[in-house]
Design a protein around this motif. Sequence first.
Motif, PDB file in Angstrom:
ATOM      1  N   PHE A  42       0.633  -1.158  -0.123  1.00  0.00           N
ATOM      2  CA  PHE A  42      -0.675  -0.132  -0.071  1.00  0.00           C
ATOM      3  C   PHE A  42       0.815   1.268   0.038  1.00  0.00           C
ATOM      4  O   PHE A  42       0.277   2.038  -0.415  1.00  0.00           O
ATOM      5  CB  PHE A  42      -0.991  -0.163   1.138  1.00  0.00           C
ATOM      6  N   TYR A  43       1.567   1.487   0.803  1.00  0.00           N
ATOM      7  CA  TYR A  43       2.800   2.593   1.161  1.00  0.00           C
ATOM      8  C   TYR A  43       3.255   2.397  -0.468  1.00  0.00           C
ATOM      9  O   TYR A  43       3.575   4.044  -0.456  1.00  0.00           O
ATOM     10  CB  TYR A  43       3.283   2.150   2.114  1.00  0.00           C
ATOM     11  N   ASN A  75      -4.232   4.515  -0.194  1.00  0.00           N
ATOM     12  CA  ASN A  75      -4.356   4.293   0.788  1.00  0.00           C
ATOM     13  C   ASN A  75      -5.566   3.605   1.372  1.00  0.00           C
ATOM     14  O   ASN A  75      -6.886   3.058   0.747  1.00  0.00           O
ATOM     15  CB  ASN A  75      -5.240   6.091   1.519  1.00  0.00           C
ATOM     16  N   GLY A  76      -6.064   2.444   2.566  1.00  0.00           N
ATOM     17  CA  GLY A  76      -7.091   1.708   2.687  1.00  0.00           C
ATOM     18  C   GLY A  76      -6.735   0.771   4.224  1.00  0.00           C
ATOM     19  O   GLY A  76      -5.654   1.818   5.151  1.00  0.00           O
ATOM     20  N   GLY A  77      -7.613   0.376   4.922  1.00  0.00           N
ATOM     21  CA  GLY A  77      -7.507   0.005   5.978  1.00  0.00           C
ATOM     22  C   GLY A  77      -8.256  -1.101   6.485  1.00  0.00           C
ATOM     23  O   GLY A  77      -9.278  -1.206   5.407  1.00  0.00           O
ATOM     24  N   ASP A 110      -8.339   2.957  -0.572  1.00  0.00           N
ATOM     25  CA  ASP A 110      -8.825   4.059  -2.276  1.00  0.00           C
ATOM     26  C   ASP A 110      -7.075   3.590  -3.195  1.00  0.00           C
ATOM     27  O   ASP A 110      -6.450   3.532  -2.245  1.00  0.00           O
ATOM     28  CB  ASP A 110      -8.715   6.014  -1.132  1.00  0.00           C
ATOM     29  N   ARG A 111      -7.959   4.755  -3.677  1.00  0.00           N
ATOM     30  CA  ARG A 111      -6.334   4.701  -5.297  1.00  0.00           C
ATOM     31  C   ARG A 111      -6.364   3.569  -5.068  1.00  0.00           C
ATOM     32  O   ARG A 111      -5.206   3.218  -5.678  1.00  0.00           O
ATOM     33  CB  ARG A 111      -5.475   5.453  -4.525  1.00  0.00           C
ATOM     34  N   SER A 118     -11.823   4.027  -5.663  1.00  0.00           N
ATOM     35  CA  SER A 118     -11.539   3.341  -4.401  1.00  0.00           C
ATOM     36  C   SER A 118     -12.600   2.052  -4.103  1.00  0.00           C
ATOM     37  O   SER A 118     -13.413   1.782  -4.980  1.00  0.00           O
ATOM     38  CB  SER A 118     -12.549   4.088  -3.475  1.00  0.00           C
TER      39      SER A 118
END
Length: 179
Positions: free
Chosen positions: A21-22, A27-29, A85-86, A169
Motif C-alpha cells: 500500500f505505501y 490508502n486502505g484499512g 482508496d486509489r 476506491s
Amino acid sequence: LAERAKCDAPGHASVWRDLDFYAEGINGGYNWSMPYRENQQNRAKLVGFQVCEVEDEVNQSGWTFTRVGPFLGTGGYDWHDVFIDRMPQNPKAKFVTAKMFAPVDKAGALLSYPPVHAHHVHYALDNVQHWFDSHGDSICTEEMGGLACYLREEPEGYGLPLRESDSYSLDFILNDVRK
C-alpha cells in the motif's frame, strides 16, 4: 472466470502479485469487530491485497483481477470492514465490461450466504459511491442463477469508459454468519 483461472495456473505468465500500500500510494484499512457480542471487540488489522493482470492474445487489452484478504472470521456475525482508496489501474484498461465482487474460500470457490454475508461492496469512481455495487442479500435464487449473479456483464460491445485521470476506491463489509 476462465481468464481468472490463468492467475493460478502453474507456468502461466499471469501471476498474483502482492501490492505494498505505501509503495503504491494506496490508502486502505481493515477493521474487524464483533458488534453483537457482550464483550465487543474492535481491532484494526492489516489487509493483504493482490493483483493479477491477464493480457488478451494480441496484448491490446485484458483483465485485471484483485483479491483482498485473507479474513479469519470467528462466526457469530463478526464484521470485516475494509476500504481501499486509489485502487491500482491497468494502463491498458479502457472500459469496464464486467465485474464480480464475491467472497471466496481458500481455493477460490465462491461462498454463498450463509456462511458469509457480503453486506455491501461499493466500487466508487471519483467519489461517486454506488458506481458499481453489490449486496449479498440480493444474490439470486438457485433457479435464477445462484452465485453466478455476483457476476455483472455489460452487453457485447458495451462498457463503462475508464480514463487515466479517474480515481477508484473500494469499500466493503463481510459478515461471518456461522454459529
